[in-house]
Design a protein around this motif. Structure first.
Motif, PDB file in Angstrom:
ATOM      1  N   GLY A  95       0.821  -1.209   0.000  1.00  0.00           N
ATOM      2  CA  GLY A  95       0.000   0.000   0.000  1.00  0.00           C
ATOM      3  C   GLY A  95       0.855   1.258   0.000  1.00  0.00           C
ATOM      4  O   GLY A  95       0.560   2.222  -0.713  1.00  0.00           O
ATOM      5  N   GLN A  96       1.916   1.253   0.788  1.00  0.00           N
ATOM      6  CA  GLN A  96       2.819   2.408   0.812  1.00  0.00           C
ATOM      7  C   GLN A  96       3.499   2.592  -0.536  1.00  0.00           C
ATOM      8  O   GLN A  96       3.657   3.716  -1.017  1.00  0.00           O
ATOM      9  CB  GLN A  96       3.876   2.237   1.909  1.00  0.00           C
ATOM     10  CG  GLN A  96       3.338   2.377   3.310  1.00  0.00           C
ATOM     11  CD  GLN A  96       4.408   2.122   4.361  1.00  0.00           C
ATOM     12  OE1 GLN A  96       5.535   1.723   4.068  1.00  0.00           O
ATOM     13  NE2 GLN A  96       4.039   2.349   5.615  1.00  0.00           N
ATOM     14  N   GLU A  98       2.298   1.714  -3.474  1.00  0.00           N
ATOM     15  CA  GLU A  98       1.295   2.241  -4.411  1.00  0.00           C
ATOM     16  C   GLU A  98       1.039   3.722  -4.156  1.00  0.00           C
ATOM     17  O   GLU A  98       0.874   4.505  -5.097  1.00  0.00           O
ATOM     18  CB  GLU A  98       0.001   1.447  -4.305  1.00  0.00           C
ATOM     19  CG  GLU A  98       0.121   0.051  -4.861  1.00  0.00           C
ATOM     20  CD  GLU A  98      -1.111  -0.798  -4.609  1.00  0.00           C
ATOM     21  OE1 GLU A  98      -2.147  -0.246  -4.164  1.00  0.00           O
ATOM     22  OE2 GLU A  98      -1.043  -2.015  -4.842  1.00  0.00           O
ATOM     23  N   ARG A  99       1.008   4.126  -2.893  1.00  0.00           N
ATOM     24  CA  ARG A  99       0.796   5.532  -2.551  1.00  0.00           C
ATOM     25  C   ARG A  99       1.961   6.384  -3.075  1.00  0.00           C
ATOM     26  O   ARG A  99       1.754   7.466  -3.622  1.00  0.00           O
ATOM     27  CB  ARG A  99       0.650   5.681  -1.043  1.00  0.00           C
ATOM     28  CG  ARG A  99       0.255   7.063  -0.596  1.00  0.00           C
ATOM     29  CD  ARG A  99      -0.092   7.162   0.872  1.00  0.00           C
ATOM     30  NE  ARG A  99       0.877   6.462   1.704  1.00  0.00           N
ATOM     31  CZ  ARG A  99       0.553   5.645   2.687  1.00  0.00           C
ATOM     32  NH1 ARG A  99      -0.694   5.406   2.983  1.00  0.00           N
ATOM     33  NH2 ARG A  99       1.488   5.063   3.404  1.00  0.00           N
ATOM     34  N   ALA A 102       1.620   6.796  -6.788  1.00  0.00           N
ATOM     35  CA  ALA A 102       0.611   7.810  -7.109  1.00  0.00           C
ATOM     36  C   ALA A 102       1.159   9.211  -6.876  1.00  0.00           C
ATOM     37  O   ALA A 102       0.918  10.126  -7.689  1.00  0.00           O
ATOM     38  CB  ALA A 102      -0.647   7.584  -6.262  1.00  0.00           C
TER      39      ALA A 102
END
Length: 153
Positions: A95-96, A98-99, A102
């Motif tokens: 998740g980190q 992917e963040r 982005a």
């Protein structure tokens, strides 16, 4: 805190200093954002390396438990618990990542706006200083020289 007041007594001076302020703003803010993203990227890469190490240790422990004829139920439960914790950390780091991807993409699209803002700031600064010199400062200097010559004569 007292902020400096931009001179508004002369349009050209205001234009020049506003363009200069825009240029500084356009350079400083993205630089800070890029540095923050790079630091976060390094942190995530470190966490990924630690997670890979933890995964290899967990795999080794599972292999050792598998070579035994019949591991105890307690050891099996501990291994399953460690495996679940490992998976939770893996999901969190993904998740980190992917963040960060982005954020990098947003920063990349913001670079177009930075170029436009930088160009506008540069034009404003050059036009403002040029017009300030040609229309205000040069005639004021000529007038001051004439007054000095008239005073000396």
């Amino acid at each position: 805190m007292n902020l400096p007041i931009l001179p508004t007594d002369n349009l050209y001076k205001f234009l020049a200093l506003s363009g200069l302020a825009l240029l500084v703003f356009i350079v400083v803010i993205p630089t800070n954002q890029i540095n923050d993203i790079e630091l976060k990227t390094i942190e995530v890469k470190t966490q990924i390396s630690l997670l890979e190490l933890e995964g290899s240790v967990l795999k080794r422990d599972v292999d050792v438990a598998g070579t035994k004829k019949k591991p105890t139920e307690e050891k099996v439960l501990k291994l399953m618990d460690r495996h679940q914790q490992f998976n939770a950390k893996l999901i969190q780091i993904q998740g980190q990542r992917e963040r960060l991807a982005a954020l990098s993409k947003q920063l990349g699209s913001a670079l177009d706006l930075i170029w436009i803002g930088g160009f506008i700031g540069l034009v404003m600064t050059n036009v403002g200083f040029y017009l300030w010199y040609v229309r205000v400062q040069k005639p004021a200097d000529i007038l001051a020289n004439k007054q000095l010559e008239a005073k000396d004569a």
